[in-house]
Design a protein around this motif. Structure first.
Motif, PDB file in Angstrom:
ATOM      1  N   GLU A 171       4.678  -3.312   7.788  1.00  0.00           N
ATOM      2  CA  GLU A 171       3.481  -2.737   7.490  1.00  0.00           C
ATOM      3  C   GLU A 171       2.674  -3.902   6.750  1.00  0.00           C
ATOM      4  OE1 GLU A 171       1.199   1.027   5.341  1.00  0.00           O
ATOM      5  OE2 GLU A 171       3.281   0.747   5.169  1.00  0.00           O
TER       6      GLU A 171
ATOM      7  N   ARG B 232       0.805  -1.411  -0.052  1.00  0.00           N
ATOM      8  CA  ARG B 232      -0.014  -0.064  -0.033  1.00  0.00           C
ATOM      9  C   ARG B 232       0.904   1.293  -0.043  1.00  0.00           C
ATOM     10  NH1 ARG B 232      -4.987   1.664   1.161  1.00  0.00           N
ATOM     11  NH2 ARG B 232      -5.909  -0.533   1.174  1.00  0.00           N
ATOM     12  N   THR B 233       1.965   1.261   0.497  1.00  0.00           N
ATOM     13  CA  THR B 233       2.790   2.285   0.800  1.00  0.00           C
ATOM     14  C   THR B 233       4.138   2.116   0.506  1.00  0.00           C
ATOM     15  OG1 THR B 233       3.244   2.096   3.007  1.00  0.00           O
ATOM     16  CG2 THR B 233       1.248   3.356   2.536  1.00  0.00           C
ATOM     17  N   GLY B 234       5.144   3.019   0.195  1.00  0.00           N
ATOM     18  CA  GLY B 234       6.507   3.013   0.131  1.00  0.00           C
ATOM     19  C   GLY B 234       6.694   2.013  -1.628  1.00  0.00           C
TER      20      GLY B 234
ATOM     21  N   TYR C 273      -1.348   2.644  -5.411  1.00  0.00           N
ATOM     22  CA  TYR C 273      -1.880   1.368  -4.871  1.00  0.00           C
ATOM     23  C   TYR C 273      -3.453   1.285  -5.309  1.00  0.00           C
ATOM     24  CZ  TYR C 273      -3.470  -2.351  -1.760  1.00  0.00           C
ATOM     25  OH  TYR C 273      -3.935  -3.632  -0.950  1.00  0.00           O
TER      26      TYR C 273
ATOM     27  N   THR D 188      -0.232  -5.247   4.156  1.00  0.00           N
ATOM     28  CA  THR D 188      -1.098  -4.800   3.140  1.00  0.00           C
ATOM     29  C   THR D 188      -2.135  -5.908   2.873  1.00  0.00           C
ATOM     30  OG1 THR D 188       0.461  -3.248   2.145  1.00  0.00           O
ATOM     31  CG2 THR D 188      -1.357  -4.167   0.729  1.00  0.00           C
TER      32      THR D 188
ATOM     33  N   GLY E 226       0.550   9.983  -5.620  1.00  0.00           N
ATOM     34  CA  GLY E 226       0.329   9.158  -4.590  1.00  0.00           C
ATOM     35  C   GLY E 226      -0.599   8.049  -4.295  1.00  0.00           C
TER      36      GLY E 226
END
Length: 225
Positions: free
Chosen positions: A173, A116-118, A137, A175, A134
């Motif tokens: 994290e 989801r991030t990075g 995802y 996801t 941004g």
């Protein structure tokens, strides 16, 4: 995410042709799913061929595998493994509807994953280009839904669309890619209907995988134009 049932797949080493451990599709899982959801003689469509596991196992079980793969080296690799090399199509899965593929009875694939991030890289471009902005995802989820809706148009009415996807943990994290994709498909009311979610147990998962889930969808009677 909520799962409806669990299937056991005995742990087994992946053959060398199936790609690096931890990123390749399990031949044992493919065999288990094809035996449940298809019959000998069926055409099985894989929009994300990768190292060719679905097509190779389909051959072995008396099915005809048809697939789409973006990366040239993987196309050539898989063409050297299967009975019908011309059934491995070098193309972007997002262009599947334009390829003139044969009508299929079932589909089985494992799509490229994304956190989801990075994670700015676009999985459907072989992780070679970056998303702008941004919302990568969400765009990845939308791309996957579009691909699998195109798959549905290639299938006989009621044909199963099986999607092996994971819940991931990277750098602490989580996801829930499996759950997010399930919700994205189920909320559209399009040519695909989500039927059940099956958790896969028994195999030794890579360290980043929280859960391995197979989404079972069905092509609606109105899916073909």
């Amino acid at each position: 995410m909520r799962v409806d049932r669990t299937i056991e797949v005995a742990p087994s080493p992946s053959p060398p042709w199936a790609g690096p451990p931890g990123i390749s599709f399990s031949p044992a899982l493919v065999e288990r799913l094809l035996e449940e959801f298809s019959e000998p003689g069926d055409v099985v469509l894989d929009p994300f061929v990768g190292f060719g596991t679905t097509m190779v196992v389909a051959d072995r079980l008396g099915r005809r595998g048809v697939g789409v793969e973006l990366l040239d080296e993987r196309v050539e690799h898989v063409r050297g493994l299967v009975a019908r090399p011309a059934d491995v199509h070098r193309a972007d899965a997002r262009d599947l509807a334009t390829l003139g593929l044969p009508r299929a009875d079932a589909s089985l694939s494992s799509p490229p994953y994304m956190t989801r991030t990075g994670h700015p890289e676009d999985p459907l471009d072989g992780y070679r280009s970056h998303f702008a902005g941004g919302d990568g995802y969400e765009r990845h989820l939308a791309d996957l839904v579009a691909v699998y809706e195109a798959v549905a148009t290639q299938l006989v009415p009621g044909g199963p669309v099986l999607i092996d996807v994971a819940t991931l943990r990277v750098d602490g994290e989580v996801t829930d890619l499996a759950g997010d994709l399930a919700r994205a498909i189920d909320g559209r009311g399009g040519p695909l209907a989500l039927e059940e979610a099956i958790e896969v147990a028994g195999e030794e998962p890579p360290s980043w995988m929280v859960a391995d889930v197979v989404l079972v969808c069905r092509a609606s009677a109105s899916a073909r134009g």
